[in-house]
Design a protein around this motif. Structure first.
Motif, PDB file in Angstrom:
ATOM      1  N   ARG A  20       0.853  -1.190   0.000  1.00 30.08           N
ATOM      2  CA  ARG A  20       0.000   0.000   0.000  1.00 30.08           C
ATOM      3  C   ARG A  20       0.883   1.232   0.000  1.00 30.08           C
ATOM      4  O   ARG A  20       1.810   1.332   0.798  1.00 30.08           O
ATOM      5  CB  ARG A  20      -0.895   0.006   1.224  1.00 30.08           C
ATOM      6  CG  ARG A  20      -1.876  -1.156   1.231  1.00 30.08           C
ATOM      7  CD  ARG A  20      -2.723  -1.077   2.444  1.00 30.08           C
ATOM      8  NE  ARG A  20      -3.759  -0.096   2.134  1.00 30.08           N
ATOM      9  CZ  ARG A  20      -5.014  -0.226   2.520  1.00 30.08           C
ATOM     10  NH1 ARG A  20      -5.386  -1.237   3.250  1.00 30.08           N
ATOM     11  NH2 ARG A  20      -5.897   0.681   2.194  1.00 30.08           N
ATOM     12  N   MET A  21       0.580   2.165  -0.876  1.00 29.98           N
ATOM     13  CA  MET A  21       1.349   3.417  -0.937  1.00 29.98           C
ATOM     14  C   MET A  21       0.791   4.407   0.073  1.00 29.98           C
ATOM     15  O   MET A  21      -0.415   4.406   0.364  1.00 29.98           O
ATOM     16  CB  MET A  21       1.271   4.028  -2.338  1.00 29.98           C
ATOM     17  CG  MET A  21       1.958   3.216  -3.398  1.00 29.98           C
ATOM     18  SD  MET A  21       2.011   4.015  -5.013  1.00 29.98           S
ATOM     19  CE  MET A  21       0.286   4.209  -5.396  1.00 29.98           C
ATOM     20  N   ASP A 100      -5.403   8.764   4.483  1.00 30.39           N
ATOM     21  CA  ASP A 100      -5.572   7.346   4.172  1.00 30.39           C
ATOM     22  C   ASP A 100      -4.452   6.840   3.272  1.00 30.39           C
ATOM     23  O   ASP A 100      -3.877   7.579   2.480  1.00 30.39           O
ATOM     24  CB  ASP A 100      -6.907   7.106   3.457  1.00 30.39           C
ATOM     25  CG  ASP A 100      -8.105   7.367   4.357  1.00 30.39           C
ATOM     26  OD1 ASP A 100      -7.934   7.384   5.589  1.00 30.39           O
ATOM     27  OD2 ASP A 100      -9.206   7.578   3.805  1.00 30.39           O
ATOM     28  N   GLN A 101      -4.178   5.544   3.408  1.00 29.78           N
ATOM     29  CA  GLN A 101      -3.264   4.891   2.480  1.00 29.78           C
ATOM     30  C   GLN A 101      -4.018   4.552   1.192  1.00 29.78           C
ATOM     31  O   GLN A 101      -5.245   4.425   1.191  1.00 29.78           O
ATOM     32  CB  GLN A 101      -2.718   3.596   3.085  1.00 29.78           C
ATOM     33  CG  GLN A 101      -1.735   3.788   4.199  1.00 29.78           C
ATOM     34  CD  GLN A 101      -1.189   2.451   4.673  1.00 29.78           C
ATOM     35  OE1 GLN A 101      -1.852   1.431   4.594  1.00 29.78           O
ATOM     36  NE2 GLN A 101       0.041   2.476   5.172  1.00 29.78           N
ATOM     37  N   ALA A 106      -5.262  -0.322  -6.076  1.00 30.74           N
ATOM     38  CA  ALA A 106      -4.703   0.866  -6.742  1.00 30.74           C
ATOM     39  C   ALA A 106      -3.176   0.846  -6.708  1.00 30.74           C
ATOM     40  O   ALA A 106      -2.522   1.227  -7.685  1.00 30.74           O
ATOM     41  CB  ALA A 106      -5.226   2.133  -6.082  1.00 30.74           C
ATOM     42  N   THR A 107      -2.610   0.368  -5.615  1.00 23.39           N
ATOM     43  CA  THR A 107      -1.153   0.249  -5.530  1.00 23.39           C
ATOM     44  C   THR A 107      -0.644  -0.786  -6.524  1.00 23.39           C
ATOM     45  O   THR A 107       0.378  -0.569  -7.193  1.00 23.39           O
ATOM     46  CB  THR A 107      -0.719  -0.126  -4.096  1.00 23.39           C
ATOM     47  OG1 THR A 107      -1.158   0.891  -3.205  1.00 23.39           O
ATOM     48  CG2 THR A 107       0.781  -0.284  -3.997  1.00 23.39           C
ATOM     49  N   VAL A 111       1.989  -0.085  -9.421  1.00 23.94           N
ATOM     50  CA  VAL A 111       3.253  -0.829  -9.518  1.00 23.94           C
ATOM     51  C   VAL A 111       3.385  -1.452 -10.906  1.00 23.94           C
ATOM     52  O   VAL A 111       4.455  -1.408 -11.518  1.00 23.94           O
ATOM     53  CB  VAL A 111       3.352  -1.892  -8.400  1.00 23.94           C
ATOM     54  CG1 VAL A 111       4.489  -2.865  -8.657  1.00 23.94           C
ATOM     55  CG2 VAL A 111       3.522  -1.227  -7.050  1.00 23.94           C
ATOM     56  N   GLY A 112       2.307  -2.015 -11.427  1.00 21.67           N
ATOM     57  CA  GLY A 112       2.349  -2.613 -12.767  1.00 21.67           C
ATOM     58  C   GLY A 112       2.658  -1.585 -13.847  1.00 21.67           C
ATOM     59  O   GLY A 112       3.538  -1.800 -14.688  1.00 21.67           O
ATOM     60  N   LEU A 113       1.949  -0.460 -13.822  1.00 22.07           N
ATOM     61  CA  LEU A 113       2.194   0.585 -14.815  1.00 22.07           C
ATOM     62  C   LEU A 113       3.594   1.189 -14.668  1.00 22.07           C
ATOM     63  O   LEU A 113       4.295   1.399 -15.662  1.00 22.07           O
ATOM     64  CB  LEU A 113       1.145   1.693 -14.692  1.00 22.07           C
ATOM     65  CG  LEU A 113      -0.245   1.389 -15.229  1.00 22.07           C
ATOM     66  CD1 LEU A 113      -1.221   2.499 -14.854  1.00 22.07           C
ATOM     67  CD2 LEU A 113      -0.205   1.205 -16.735  1.00 22.07           C
ATOM     68  N   SER A 114       3.992   1.446 -13.441  1.00 21.02           N
ATOM     69  CA  SER A 114       5.300   2.075 -13.214  1.00 21.02           C
ATOM     70  C   SER A 114       6.445   1.139 -13.588  1.00 21.02           C
ATOM     71  O   SER A 114       7.494   1.599 -14.045  1.00 21.02           O
ATOM     72  CB  SER A 114       5.427   2.514 -11.757  1.00 21.02           C
ATOM     73  OG  SER A 114       4.462   3.509 -11.471  1.00 21.02           O
ATOM     74  N   SER A 115       6.264  -0.151 -13.420  1.00 22.57           N
ATOM     75  CA  SER A 115       7.315  -1.086 -13.843  1.00 22.57           C
ATOM     76  C   SER A 115       7.447  -1.091 -15.364  1.00 22.57           C
ATOM     77  O   SER A 115       8.557  -1.204 -15.892  1.00 22.57           O
ATOM     78  CB  SER A 115       7.044  -2.492 -13.310  1.00 22.57           C
ATOM     79  OG  SER A 115       5.888  -3.046 -13.896  1.00 22.57           O
TER      80      SER A 115
END
Length: 160
Positions: A20-21, A100-101, A106-107, A111-115
């Protein structure tokens, strides 16, 4: 195939581990900036490509135009992915309260898009490196090619 699996695999790992971000504002800003840089680099490579003829006349120009096309397409795809990721993160930031986290789902999507963005960054750097070194070979590579060519011509004459 590896490129296609990178996003889903990293998103799955993030979801499985329950990451969780805390916040996404800075990441959204950075990705927006990266998208702009990728699109600017695409425009530069594309404008250089336009200086070559549509049908290059020499092998060197043919190789350079092929490498420019590949580099430009990689940069364009990287810019598109970075822009999509920045828009996604802007939406996540707008819908998540400051205290809120970010949700696990959504995290995982982030993570998938950013990778994928990180992978395309590395692909872009590699393509631009190959474009530069193959279009403008270092002097020792050019010297070796000329010397090897001269040696093969002299050996062919001596055999005849």
């Amino acid at each position: 195939m590896l490129v296609l699996l990178t996003g889903p695999v990293t998103a799955g790992v993030s979801y499985h581990l329950g990451w969780r971000m805390q916040s996404v504002g800075e990441l959204a800003s950075g990705l927006g900036l990266m998208a702009g840089v990728f699109i600017s680099a695409f425009a530069i490579v594309f404008s250089l490509r336009l200086t070559l003829a549509n049908r290059p006349t020499s092998n060197m120009k043919l190789l350079a135009s092929k490498l420019m096309d590949e580099g430009a397409l990689t940069l364009l795809a990287a810019g598109l992915l970075a822009g999509i990721d920045a828009m996604w993160l802007s939406g996540v930031a707008a819908t998540t309260a400051k205290e809120d986290q970010v949700s696990v789902i959504a995290t995982a999507v982030t993570v998938g898009l950013s990778s994928l963005v990180a992978l395309y960054f590395l692909l872009s750097v590699r393509r631009l490196h190959v474009l530069y070194t193959d279009t403008f070979p270092p002097y020792w590579r050019a010297r070796d090619a000329v010397e090897n060519g001269a040696q093969s011509k002299s050996s062919a004459k001596s055999k005849a």
